[in-house]
Design a protein around this motif. Structure first.
Motif, short mmCIF file in Angstrom:
data_model
loop_
_atom_site.label_atom_id
_atom_site.label_comp_id
_atom_site.label_asym_id
_atom_site.label_seq_id
_atom_site.Cartn_x
_atom_site.Cartn_y
_atom_site.Cartn_z
N GLN A 100 0.83 -1.20 0.00
CA GLN A 100 0.00 0.00 0.00
C GLN A 100 0.87 1.25 0.00
N ALA A 101 1.97 1.22 0.75
CA ALA A 101 2.89 2.36 0.75
C ALA A 101 3.53 2.55 -0.61
N THR B 52 9.69 0.75 4.16
CA THR B 52 8.34 1.18 3.81
C THR B 52 8.16 2.67 4.07
N ALA B 53 8.65 3.13 5.22
CA ALA B 53 8.56 4.56 5.53
C ALA B 53 9.37 5.39 4.55
N LEU C 229 7.62 6.45 1.27
CA LEU C 229 6.76 7.62 1.36
C LEU C 229 7.53 8.89 1.67
#
Length: 337
Positions: A40-41, A288-289, A292
């Motif tokens: 999703q990220a 993941t961070a 974004l």
């Protein structure tokens, strides 16, 4: 212009490399919940990069070291200069149109997906009101049908549906495992996650990235529910229960315990899942961070530098370091001894 090109290049990189990463990742089998968040990220990073890239095209770059009033005046001057020429106006308008189009397109397709799923569930609930009866032990709605099947209807009036064949085919432990599977779907609001993935897939129908993310998200959501079922009883009991209700596709807008991919899910439960270590969890979470944070950092980096320069500019009237030292030296010489 450089910021916009970097953001658009990042979006293109995600579109090209993303499907390969999604298809080849094996760690998601051990941490399906983290895998859903990562994919999703990845989708969100692509959309954010396109939107911010369009905004960066529509706004000129500035390099200032003055007060706020001069900064605002320079912004207006730069905007006039960019949009005064046909080429600059075309680039700026194209960037603004790109950002607006991506936002509207994604929002519209996700909304349509949610509304369609809601309508499908409403029609199915009306059918259940006529054909189903409340099961006294589990609270699930029971349909008088000989084929074993189990599924859930998410939403405000969420329901778990069992056929009479499933109740007769499943043992008490297996039934508890199936119910835990469906409750995991309801509790985790997997319908919203799936709707987001499907909506973005329809928003970019020709892009392999969103096709891969949509398919993998649906598979991983089932693995999340499988793990919940295994933890409620035993993984072998969950595997047996899944086999008993396998082969029946879920109705539109519902999540079924069986269905496509059941064979691989059963083999995964039988083999067992090794825990995902804390170090690997932290590493995947950081990656993941970063997906974004990178486009946001590219876009806001020049703005932060500009703000810092504008707010921390040196005062030309302030004395220099050498002048301060000279004054201190003279003061020491004049002191009485």
């Amino acid at each position: 212009m450089i910021v916009a090109l970097l953001l658009l290049a990042y979006a293109a990189l995600l579109a090209v490399v993303g499907p390969y990463v999604v298809r080849r990742a094996r760690w998601v089998e051990r941490a399906p919940r983290l895998g859903v968040a990562a994919w999703q990220a990845l989708s969100a990073a692509f959309v954010i990069s396109l939107v911010l890239g369009g905004l960066a095209l529509s706004v000129p770059d500035l390099r200032l070291g003055t007060d706020l009033a001069t900064l605002l005046q320079a912004c207006l001057t730069a905007l006039r200069a960019q949009y005064a020429t046909p080429g600059g106006a075309a680039i700026g308008a194209s960037g603004a149109a790109l950002a607006l189009l991506v936002l509207v397109r994604c929002g519209w397709r996700v909304t349509v997906t949610l509304l369609r799923a809601t309508a499908d569930r409403r029609r199915h609930r009306e059918t259940l009101r006529l054909l189903g009866s409340r099961h006294h032990e589990s609270g699930a709605v029971v349909i008088e049908h000989a084929v074993p099947a189990a599924y859930c209807l998410p939403g405000m009036r969420r329901q778990i549906v069992l056929t009479r064949g499933a109740i007769e085919a499943l043992s008490e432990e297996q039934l508890r495992s199936v119910l835990a599977h469906e409750r995991a779907h309801l509790r985790g609001r997997h319908d919203l996650v799936a709707a987001l993935a499907i909506g973005l897939r329809t928003a970019f129908p020709g892009l392999a990235l969103f096709r891969a993310v949509s398919e993998e998200t649906a598979r991983l959501l089932e693995l999340v529910a499988d793990d919940a079922a295994a933890s409620s009883t035993h993984r072998l009991v969950a595997a047996e229960a899944m086999l008993n209700v396998a082969g029946q596709p879920s109705p539109a807008g519902a999540f079924a315990a069986g269905g496509s991919g059941t064979g691989n899910r059963v083999r995964r439960l039988i083999a067992g899942v090794h825990p995902f270590g804390r170090a690997r969890t932290a590493l995947v979470s950081a990656a993941t961070a970063a997906l974004l944070a990178l486009p946001i950092g590219i876009f806001t980096g020049p703005a932060a530098t500009l703000l810092d320069t504008a707010c921390c500019a040196s005062d030309p009237a302030a004395p220099s370091h050498a002048e301060i030292c000279a004054a201190m030296s003279m003061t020491r010489d004049c002191l009485p001894r």
